[in-house]
Write a protein that holds these residues in place. Structure first.
Motif, PDB file in Angstrom:
ATOM      1  N   GLY A  84      77.045  -5.665  63.197  1.00 60.91           N
ATOM      2  CA  GLY A  84      77.979  -7.165  63.369  1.00 60.91           C
ATOM      3  C   GLY A  84      76.992  -8.329  63.838  1.00 60.91           C
ATOM      4  O   GLY A  84      77.527  -9.000  64.421  1.00 60.91           O
ATOM      5  N   THR A  85      75.875  -8.250  63.419  1.00 64.71           N
ATOM      6  CA  THR A  85      75.038  -9.566  63.469  1.00 64.71           C
ATOM      7  C   THR A  85      74.883 -10.263  62.186  1.00 64.71           C
ATOM      8  O   THR A  85      73.916 -10.966  62.131  1.00 64.71           O
ATOM      9  CB  THR A  85      73.538  -9.077  64.243  1.00 64.71           C
ATOM     10  OG1 THR A  85      73.160  -8.041  63.295  1.00 64.71           O
ATOM     11  CG2 THR A  85      73.903  -8.541  65.532  1.00 64.71           C
ATOM     12  N   ALA A  86      75.568 -10.270  61.374  1.00 65.32           N
ATOM     13  CA  ALA A  86      75.733 -10.992  60.022  1.00 65.32           C
ATOM     14  C   ALA A  86      74.348 -10.891  59.251  1.00 65.32           C
ATOM     15  O   ALA A  86      73.901 -11.685  58.581  1.00 65.32           O
ATOM     16  CB  ALA A  86      75.982 -12.303  60.351  1.00 65.32           C
ATOM     17  N   LYS A  87      73.734  -9.396  59.322  1.00 62.11           N
ATOM     18  CA  LYS A  87      72.660  -9.341  58.572  1.00 62.11           C
ATOM     19  C   LYS A  87      72.724  -9.491  56.969  1.00 62.11           C
ATOM     20  O   LYS A  87      72.253 -10.196  56.336  1.00 62.11           O
ATOM     21  CB  LYS A  87      71.796  -7.817  58.708  1.00 62.11           C
ATOM     22  CG  LYS A  87      71.462  -7.818  60.266  1.00 62.11           C
ATOM     23  CD  LYS A  87      70.812  -6.424  60.549  1.00 62.11           C
ATOM     24  CE  LYS A  87      71.644  -5.311  60.434  1.00 62.11           C
ATOM     25  NZ  LYS A  87      72.811  -5.324  61.244  1.00 62.11           N
ATOM     26  N   SER A  88      73.774  -8.736  56.587  1.00 55.94           N
ATOM     27  CA  SER A  88      74.043  -8.869  54.997  1.00 55.94           C
ATOM     28  C   SER A  88      74.764 -10.264  54.843  1.00 55.94           C
ATOM     29  O   SER A  88      74.458 -10.580  53.564  1.00 55.94           O
ATOM     30  CB  SER A  88      75.209  -7.735  54.952  1.00 55.94           C
ATOM     31  OG  SER A  88      74.605  -6.419  55.338  1.00 55.94           O
ATOM     32  N   THR A  89      75.555 -10.765  55.545  1.00 58.41           N
ATOM     33  CA  THR A  89      76.065 -12.176  55.260  1.00 58.41           C
ATOM     34  C   THR A  89      74.818 -13.049  54.861  1.00 58.41           C
ATOM     35  O   THR A  89      75.155 -13.813  53.994  1.00 58.41           O
ATOM     36  CB  THR A  89      77.087 -12.614  56.486  1.00 58.41           C
ATOM     37  OG1 THR A  89      77.857 -11.656  56.655  1.00 58.41           O
ATOM     38  CG2 THR A  89      77.381 -13.963  56.191  1.00 58.41           C
ATOM     39  N   ILE A  90      74.015 -13.360  55.727  1.00 57.36           N
ATOM     40  CA  ILE A  90      72.893 -14.205  55.336  1.00 57.36           C
ATOM     41  C   ILE A  90      71.938 -13.739  54.051  1.00 57.36           C
ATOM     42  O   ILE A  90      71.465 -14.852  53.505  1.00 57.36           O
ATOM     43  CB  ILE A  90      72.007 -14.510  56.553  1.00 57.36           C
ATOM     44  CG1 ILE A  90      71.324 -15.841  56.627  1.00 57.36           C
ATOM     45  CG2 ILE A  90      71.075 -13.499  56.867  1.00 57.36           C
ATOM     46  CD1 ILE A  90      70.553 -16.374  57.778  1.00 57.36           C
ATOM     47  N   VAL A  91      71.849 -12.718  54.097  1.00 57.80           N
ATOM     48  CA  VAL A  91      71.004 -12.157  52.943  1.00 57.80           C
ATOM     49  C   VAL A  91      71.694 -12.425  51.563  1.00 57.80           C
ATOM     50  O   VAL A  91      71.134 -12.951  50.624  1.00 57.80           O
ATOM     51  CB  VAL A  91      70.712 -10.682  52.940  1.00 57.80           C
ATOM     52  CG1 VAL A  91      69.996 -10.182  51.541  1.00 57.80           C
ATOM     53  CG2 VAL A  91      69.616 -10.502  54.038  1.00 57.80           C
ATOM     54  N   ARG A  92      72.997 -12.177  51.514  1.00 59.56           N
ATOM     55  CA  ARG A  92      73.859 -12.469  50.323  1.00 59.56           C
ATOM     56  C   ARG A  92      73.977 -13.896  50.097  1.00 59.56           C
ATOM     57  O   ARG A  92      74.193 -14.568  49.141  1.00 59.56           O
ATOM     58  CB  ARG A  92      74.972 -11.753  50.384  1.00 59.56           C
ATOM     59  CG  ARG A  92      75.096 -10.451  50.390  1.00 59.56           C
ATOM     60  CD  ARG A  92      76.488  -9.555  50.210  1.00 59.56           C
ATOM     61  NE  ARG A  92      76.271  -8.192  50.121  1.00 59.56           N
ATOM     62  CZ  ARG A  92      76.536  -7.453  51.152  1.00 59.56           C
ATOM     63  NH1 ARG A  92      76.834  -7.747  52.365  1.00 59.56           N
ATOM     64  NH2 ARG A  92      76.593  -6.000  50.739  1.00 59.56           N
ATOM     65  N   ALA A  93      73.742 -14.698  51.192  1.00 58.46           N
ATOM     66  CA  ALA A  93      73.812 -16.195  50.995  1.00 58.46           C
ATOM     67  C   ALA A  93      72.745 -17.069  50.522  1.00 58.46           C
ATOM     68  O   ALA A  93      72.614 -18.003  50.164  1.00 58.46           O
ATOM     69  CB  ALA A  93      74.324 -16.630  52.336  1.00 58.46           C
ATOM     70  N   LEU A  94      71.515 -16.149  50.383  1.00 61.89           N
ATOM     71  CA  LEU A  94      70.348 -16.395  50.239  1.00 61.89           C
ATOM     72  C   LEU A  94      70.082 -16.987  48.666  1.00 61.89           C
ATOM     73  O   LEU A  94      69.584 -18.050  48.356  1.00 61.89           O
ATOM     74  CB  LEU A  94      68.997 -15.659  50.466  1.00 61.89           C
ATOM     75  CG  LEU A  94      67.803 -16.110  50.217  1.00 61.89           C
ATOM     76  CD1 LEU A  94      67.091 -17.198  51.007  1.00 61.89           C
ATOM     77  CD2 LEU A  94      66.984 -14.788  50.321  1.00 61.89           C
ATOM     78  N   ALA A  95      70.543 -16.188  47.877  1.00 68.41           N
ATOM     79  CA  ALA A  95      70.381 -16.378  46.373  1.00 68.41           C
ATOM     80  C   ALA A  95      71.183 -17.571  45.951  1.00 68.41           C
ATOM     81  O   ALA A  95      70.579 -18.328  45.086  1.00 68.41           O
ATOM     82  CB  ALA A  95      71.002 -15.197  45.665  1.00 68.41           C
ATOM     83  N   ALA A  96      72.202 -18.144  46.576  1.00 62.89           N
ATOM     84  CA  ALA A  96      72.830 -19.456  46.356  1.00 62.89           C
ATOM     85  C   ALA A  96      71.916 -20.459  46.506  1.00 62.89           C
ATOM     86  O   ALA A  96      72.340 -21.649  45.750  1.00 62.89           O
ATOM     87  CB  ALA A  96      74.097 -19.510  47.078  1.00 62.89           C
TER      88      ALA A  96
END
Length: 667
Positions: free
Chosen positions: A45-57
């Motif tokens: 629940g610390t948004a690890k996946s959220t920020i990684v997926r946002a990186l490519a953009a």
């Protein structure tokens, strides 16, 4: 195409990326891919996946040769691509950087690529079908829950990361293509640690934790709800920030080759690595590249002390020399002393104790666990000078040692590992079967055998054999699986003699280390006083089990029946939760049963109930001294368990026993 949460909208990143170690690490490794990727460790629940997926953009687009499936760079004079060779004036095109997700359960063929089976059977053509590594070339390879990745996939990633290319030699296919990518992995340490070899391949590592400031938590929730309510409007509101971030990354990528790394800076990097006792030379190289990327990010043409400090905090925590169950970390005081800081930074980077919080906020987080222990009233007798531990005072284990292999009998079909025999995706070929999906190594002989009886019915008079999809057979392989290793430890008064408890804890810690190396799940049941307790539910985090064991006090009566019944309950529950993972029970006791009426009879009934489950059990007999009752051996018979004296848990001790027996037989 689904919208991703904007990188610049992550709470903490909008205050400057230097205050968010996770965001900074991701940016630095994209500025200089030679840094080697990022490992993000943190609670759920610390948004690890959220920020990684946002990186490519936010990454600048790349230029590739048009029509090339392997994303070759037009400026490369000799691109390593099976679709080549290409003309000198081959057309090129621009496309966004790809973020390729590698599922934990992916097959080796899906990752490496394989023979295109449908075309091979229907058209007789040998054609290579690219895998995930080909798609990730010059992009980002993201592995969520990387600590749960199967060993055979870890080996594939290690080879690709070391060589910068992928080689496929199988099933009549011989292909080599470039595979240079930024590897990003996220993991929850509570679910298990990462293999040391793969851990070292990550250039940078950060720890993340949820924010404790209520105001920050409110802002996280507000932004997340706004995004979920209207993703398009939310993304549009951060479009300008995203473009500015992309421009800054592009400028840093152009500047990074011009940054000067002086001899003084290199010497300081070497001094830090030597003082922190990191293993190997990769730490020095990664730290130097990270410092250069950090200088380029801040538009500096020369590496400064601030760049070296930031690089050390990201590149060294997971490389320092440590004990098997210690978490990665860095001594900030020692780092400041080496760098010659007169006083600590007024607002230092969180370093290994802090990181991106949900969704990405930086915070200082002490992840150490101090388990409170209760003193059993039945253990309230005063400690004797003969060596009995004081009530509630845990005995300290000694140094761990290499243990003998304990394995589950028979052949399973569980998750790939290193303990018991099983049918897995890798290993020696033992047969053939119909494929579950279209990926898999074809068994050509069995495929021909399946097709042969149907040739007349398919109208074949002469010429090539006519195949159909149902003819396909793939290889069945036998390898090793991981297991659920459930420890049941007697912590009663009969075990409370300090020397004995130290030996018991040392043996169990050694077995835990063996379970870590073999990629097992572990659980811990203890019994003392009047009942039993599930001290650690089955988990992949062996280091948590080690901490619980170290803090385990001893004393009171011996509720053996309750311990066996609790083990039965846990195993029944795990059989429902994870039916493919076979259990191995390690019962550590001297065999006494003293708690409650009819303690011995109830223990025998509980043992019979557990034995009926057919669980592979190893009973480690902790009884020592000249006068022995031999109760543990009788209990082993009731459990249909393998009997193992405490002194023979060590592999070296077992080898010595065998050698002595051979010598005596020869004499």
């Amino acid at each position: 195409m689904p919208k991703h949460f904007p990188f610049s909208a992550v709470v903490g990143s909008d205050a400057g990326l230097d205050s968010n170690p996770m965001a900074l690490a991701l940016i630095l490794t994209t500025i200089s891919p030679e840094v080697g990727g990022v490992l993000v460790r943190g609670e759920k629940g610390t948004a690890k996946s959220t920020i990684v997926r946002a990186l490519a953009a936010v990454l600048p687009p790349i230029e590739v040769i048009a029509g090339d499936r392997f994303s070759s760079d037009p400026r490369d004079p000799a691109p390593l691509s099976p679709d080549g060779p290409f003309a000198a004036d081959a057309a090129s095109e621009t496309r966004p950087v790809r973020l390729v997700e590698l599922p934990v359960g992916a097959t080796e063929d899906r990752v490496l690529g394989s023979l295109h089976l449908e075309r091979a059977l229907s058209e007789g053509r040998t054609e290579y079908e690219p895998g995930l590594l080909a798609r990730a070339h010059r992009g980002i390879l993201y592995v969520d829950e990387v600590n749960l990745l199967h060993d055979h996939l870890v080996d594939v990633l290690l080879d690709a990361a070391a060589m910068g290319r992928s080689t496929v030699e199988r099933d009549g296919v011989s292909v080599e293509h470039a595979a240079r990518f930024v590897m990003v992995g996220t993991m929850n340490p509570e679910e298990g640690e990462l293999r040391p070899q793969l851990l070292d391949r990550f250039g940078l590592t950060v720890e993340v934790a949820a924010p404790r400031d209520p105001a920050l938590r409110v802002e996280v929730v507000r932004r997340r709800m706004a995004f979920d309510a209207d993703p398009d409007a939310f993304v549009a509101s951060y479009a300008e920030d995203e473009r500015a971030l992309t421009d800054r990354i592009l400028a840093a990528q152009k500047l990074v080759d011009q940054v000067e790394l002086s001899d003084v800076a290199l010497l300081r990097i070497a001094e830090i690595c030597a003082a922190l006792e990191v293993d190997g030379m990769r730490a020095d190289i990664v730290m130097a590249r990270t410092a250069v990327a950090h200088a380029a990010w801040h538009e500096r043409s020369e590496v400064t002390t601030d760049d070296i400090r930031a690089a050390a905090r990201l590149a060294l925590p997971h490389r320092r020399r440590r004990n098997p169950f210690d978490a990665p970390g860095l001594d900030d005081d020692l780092l400041a002393e080496i760098l010659g800081d007169d006083e600590p930074d007024p607002d230092p980077d969180p370093g290994p104790g802090g990181g991106s919080d949900s969704p990405g906020e930086s915070a200082h987080g002490d992840r150490s666990e101090a388990d409170a222990t209760e003193v059993d009233p039945a253990a309230g007798q005063s400690a004797q000078s003969a060596g009995r531990s004081a009530p509630g005072t845990p005995a300290t284990p000694g140094a761990t040692y290499r243990t003998r292999l304990l394995a589950v009998s028979g052949v399973g079909a569980g998750e790939a590992g290193r303990r018991s025999r099983a049918l897995t995706a890798s290993g020696r070929r033992v047969g053939a079967a119909r494929p579950v999906d279209r990926f898999g190594a074809p068994h050509l002989t069995e495929t021909l055998r399946a097709a042969a009886p149907h040739q007349r019915g398919r109208g074949r008079e002469s010429g090539p054999i006519r195949f159909r999809g149902e003819d396909l057979r793939v290889a069945v392989r036998e390898g090793r699986e991981s297991n659920l290793v459930l420890f049941c430890v007697d912590a009663s008064g009969s075990m409370a003699a300090r020397t004995r408890m130290e030996q018991v804890k040392t043996a169990v810690l050694s077995l835990l280390l063996d379970a870590y190396q073999r990629r097992d799940k572990v659980g811990l049941v203890t019994f003392r006083g009047t009942g039993a307790e599930l001290a650690l539910p089955p988990t992949g985090s062996v280091d948590v089990a080690a901490r619980r064991l170290r803090d385990l006090p001893a004393g009171g009566r011996t509720p053996l029946a309750e311990g066996l019944l609790e083990v039965t309950r846990v195993l029944d529950l795990e059989r429902i939760r994870d039916p493919r993972r076979r259990p191995l029970l390690v019962l550590v006791t001297d065999g006494r049963a003293t708690a409650g009426p009819d303690a011995v009879a109830r223990s025998r009934r509980a043992a019979a109930l557990l034995a009926a489950r057919g669980v592979t059990t190893v009973l480690v007999d902790c009884e020592t001294g000249a006068l022995r009752l031999g109760l543990a051996r009788h209990l082993a018979d009731d459990l249909a368990a393998e009997y193992l004296p405490l002194a023979e848990v060590s592999a070296d001790a077992l080898t010595g026993t065998v050698q002595r027996s051979i010598r005596q037989g020869a004499a």
